[in-house]
Design a protein around this motif. Structure first.
Motif, PDB file in Angstrom:
ATOM      1  N   GLY A  49       0.801  -1.200   0.000  1.00 53.40           N
ATOM      2  CA  GLY A  49       0.000   0.000   0.000  1.00 53.40           C
ATOM      3  C   GLY A  49       0.825   1.236   0.000  1.00 53.40           C
ATOM      4  N   ILE A  53      -2.331   3.765   3.685  1.00 51.71           N
ATOM      5  CA  ILE A  53      -3.174   2.580   3.596  1.00 51.71           C
ATOM      6  C   ILE A  53      -2.349   1.352   3.926  1.00 51.71           C
ATOM      7  CG2 ILE A  53      -4.648   1.191   2.092  1.00 51.71           C
ATOM      8  CD1 ILE A  53      -4.943   3.682   0.326  1.00 51.71           C
ATOM      9  N   ARG A  55      -2.717  -2.433   3.135  1.00 48.08           N
ATOM     10  CA  ARG A  55      -3.550  -3.364   2.384  1.00 48.08           C
ATOM     11  C   ARG A  55      -3.030  -4.777   2.583  1.00 48.08           C
ATOM     12  NH1 ARG A  55      -5.135  -1.367  -2.967  1.00 48.08           N
ATOM     13  NH2 ARG A  55      -2.978  -1.491  -3.549  1.00 48.08           N
ATOM     14  N   GLU A 133      -8.352  -3.345   3.389  1.00 43.67           N
ATOM     15  CA  GLU A 133      -7.570  -2.114   3.433  1.00 43.67           C
ATOM     16  C   GLU A 133      -7.934  -1.336   4.677  1.00 43.67           C
ATOM     17  OE1 GLU A 133      -7.454  -1.790  -1.393  1.00 43.67           O
ATOM     18  OE2 GLU A 133      -8.924  -0.667  -0.249  1.00 43.67           O
TER      19      GLU A 133
END
Ligand SMILES: [Cu+2]
Length: 709
Positions: A49, A53, A55, A133
């Motif tokens: 990410g 973020i 992820r 996420e």
């Protein structure tokens, strides 16, 4: 996914690096990490990410755990509250439940159960997940409507259009684990050409009651089936998607709550249209979900001795929503809306006369609009500014219940006060977010960024906080054993937050520490009730039933502060050996009285040691938790001791598409208590007394076979 990072950086989402691989888009030159990555077996869970973020690519997990929320224990800042094996509720930096915005494939799903036996993430079973996420820190206004405590997006496998010709692709996954004889089978297939895509998927999972070192945790059995069909149409830059899902959760234990799941039947429909043009894109969605739910205090756990105390609760939740998000250059605009309606009725199978209309058409409608922009203010400076306006309208219909019908004065007062009051309300809420990234240094081998964020976030009350008229425990999963009444006069919560951190990464390492401080005015919290009919009602029920329920709480606006520190990091020792970890510290305090906030994760650390070869890998994971002494006296919360637990897991790629995953959770079969796990509300368990904290699952051997093509 978009990124908000410093000048000259684009997130090249490379699966083999821990964070974004910085790539200079002007020259196409790869500066760090990406250049020297050997091809090799992926580690179990890959964190990918951008800076904001985290992820998790779940295709690479090996677990058999059914609950998507379980993954949150590995995510910086995040944790999970468990009231049962299918009911994981996200926590982020001390905030939980409605305070953490959760979307499933872009849809907002408000739980059908008034006690959140079906939290939003339960509508994205782990076996169907493609990625989850978690937005780091202050969530941008575009990530969700009410993001006071953060934002999470779960994405299930959508199937793939082909690049030419007809493509047949799919995933089959089956697994088993020893701690509860859990079994899981899931299959998803798609047939597609460049224009059309058909997708079908199914999931079946069951388990018996789980074991721990000293016995069984009753009841923790579960059973769930899920069936999905989807169609996609791609015409040039336009993509249309229609997806329908049917969730059938069967009997499932929730020992931290007063009842267990009998069934949760949900129909979930999403229609989406996306347009991807040059410098201009639109993502839009309409979604509908209808949830029917039954639960009882007698079918899975030892039934109350008095027939008069048996309860069956039938609840329903309807969701309608839409979202339109436009990205135009550095601008983003959006409109979104969510309408929910809830009903809940309580009966007694031994007494046909008994009824409680718990919630009657409790409605909540949110309409939101936002604008957001990224600016490059100078060569090494970038800024994101966002503003959002939400209008929240709520209402509920009249209520009644047997005690009021029979003329019990306290119940009559509670009913009549509720029915005669103005139950309608409108809140106008305004949020803003400002984030700054500054590149402190950047060269061929490393890059160091300074990050600062500020925000104002709001949240209007949930329907339970407002419309719970009779003192009951229907509190969206608080599971504190207290009865509550709602409050028709609640104001929205308003949080102001500041956040400061660094992102430092180079060849083979990355580290991202953050400090945060969040001040919340009008934080909604149960306080000792001064509502005399409610207090009298609980006393009279105690006299009638021989019970000893504590005096009720009432939801009220108070003041609170959350602050702390978290960091995630990764270090590659060699081509084979790597380490990654997380440290989380969060405190939640009341400001108006001397008390701590309820059910906040203890200080904790996660550490994984990974050994990776081209066709296989193993990881040794450890979770280290400190004791939690900062507990809520208001909620009668008890302290817990610290613990450490070790898991060993790995995967072996047998062929291109075939992978065998295996492992052992809780290697030492240690008995420990997670602070967020709640208290046993079940009578008659010889191994765990009622009122004792629920232990975590014991040692579990598991194996999983994945075939992807
Ligand atoms: Cu329920």
């Amino acid at each position: 996914m978009r990124s908000v990072i410093a000048v000259g950086l684009l997130a090249g989402v490379g699966l083999q690096s821990a964070w974004a691989d910085p790539v200079d888009p002007s020259s196409g030159q790869q500066t760090v990490q990406q250049a020297a990555q050997p091809a090799r077996e992926l580690e179990e869970v890959i964190v990918v990410g951008e800076k904001n973020i985290r992820r998790f690519e779940l295709a690479e997990t090996v677990d058999v755990v059914p609950d998507s929320a379980a993954i949150l224990k590995k995510v910086v800042g995040a944790n999970v509250i468990n009231n049962g094996p299918l009911t994981g509720i996200a926590q982020y930096r001390g905030m939980s439940r409605f305070r953490v915005s959760t979307q499933i494939n872009g849809a907002t799903i408000s739980a059908g159960g008034p006690n959140w036996m079906d939290p939003p993430l339960s509508y994205a079973p782990a076996a169907h997940l493609e990625s989850i996420e978690v937005y780091r820190g202050i969530a941008s206004v575009s990530t969700g409507a009410e993001t006071i405590g953060g934002a999470i997006q779960a994405n299930t496998w959508p199937g793939r259009f082909s690049d030419g010709g007809v493509a047949f692709s799919g995933r089959i996954r089956t697994g088993t684990q020893s701690v509860n004889n859990g079994e899981m089978f899931s299959a998803a297939v798609s047939v597609a050409n460049t224009r059309h895509l058909f997708k079908v998927s199914g999931l079946h999972e069951t388990a018996e009651d789980a074991e721990f070192a000293d016995g069984d945790i009753l009841p923790t059995e579960y059973e769930r089936d899920r069936f999905d069909v989807g169609y996609g149409l791609r015409l040039g830059q336009h993509t249309l998607r229609v997806d329908f899902g049917r969730n059938e959760t069967g009997e499932g234990g929730t020992p931290a709550l007063p009842m267990d799941i009998d069934y949760i039947d949900a129909d979930l429909l999403t229609v989406g249209w996306d347009y991807a043009g040059e410098g201009f894109s639109v993502v839009s969605k309409v979604h509908v979900s209808d949830i029917e739910h039954g639960m009882s205090n007698f079918h899975l756990r030892q039934a109350p001795g008095m027939g008069g105390m048996w309860r069956y609760n039938t609840a329903s939740g309807d969701n309608r929503g839409f979202a339109v998000a436009v990205a135009w250059g550095e601008w983003r605009f959006g409109l979104d809306g969510h309408y929910e309606r809830h009903n809940s009725d309580i009966d007694n199978p031994n007494n046909p006369m008994f009824f409680v209309i718990n919630f009657n058409n409790a409605e909540r409608q949110l309409l939101g609009a936002y604008v957001e922009r990224e600016f490059t203010v100078a060569q090494d400076w970038s800024v994101e500014l966002g503003a959002r306006f939400n209008r929240v309208e709520m209402d509920a219909d009249r209520v009644n219940a047997t005690p009021a019908m029979m003329g019990m004065p306290a119940a009559v007062s509670l009913r009549d006060n509720f029915n005669n009051a103005d139950r309608n309300s409108t809140d106008n809420n305004f949020d803003w977010v400002a984030k700054i990234n500054h590149v402190l240094s950047s060269d061929m081998s490393s890059e160091l960024n300074l990050y600062a964020g500020m925000s104002r976030k709001t949240r209007s009350p949930a329907y339970q906080e407002k419309y719970l008229w009779l003192p009951l425990q229907a509190t969206a999963g608080l599971a504190d054993g207290r009865t509550y009444t709602g409050n028709l006069d609640l104001d929205p919560e308003v949080a102001h937050e500041v956040e400061l951190g660094l992102d430092w990464q180079g060849r083979g390492y990355a580290i991202s520490p953050r400090l945060f401080y969040r001040d919340v005015s009008d934080y909604i919290q149960g306080v000792p009730s001064t509502n005399m009919p409610a207090v009298m009602f609980v006393q009279m029920m105690n006299n009638m039933n021989g019970s000893n329920n504590a005096a009720p709480l009432q939801f009220e606006n108070v003041d609170a502060t959350f602050y702390g520190f978290d960091v995630d990091w990764r270090y590659e020792l060699s081509e084979q050996w790597s380490l990654n970890g997380v440290v989380n510290l969060v405190r939640g305090e009341r400001d108006d009285v001397d008390d701590d906030l309820y059910r906040v994760a203890a200080p904790n650390a996660y550490l994984a040691v990974n050994f990776t070869r081209p066709r296989w890998h193993v990881s040794l994971e450890s979770y280290l938790y400190d004791g939690q002494d900062d507990v809520s006296a208001t909620n009668f919360e008890t302290t817990t001791s610290g613990y450490s637990v070790f898991n060993l897991k790995g995967a072996w790629r047998l062929s291109e598409g075939l992978k065998l995953g295996f492992g052992v959770d809780n290697l030492a079969d240690r008995k420990y208590v997670d602070h967020l796990a709640g208290v046993n509300r079940v009578n008659g368990n010889p191994d765990i007394a009622r009122g004792e904290r629920l232990p975590a699952f014991g040692r579990s051997f598991f194996a999983r076979l994945d075939y992807n093509w």
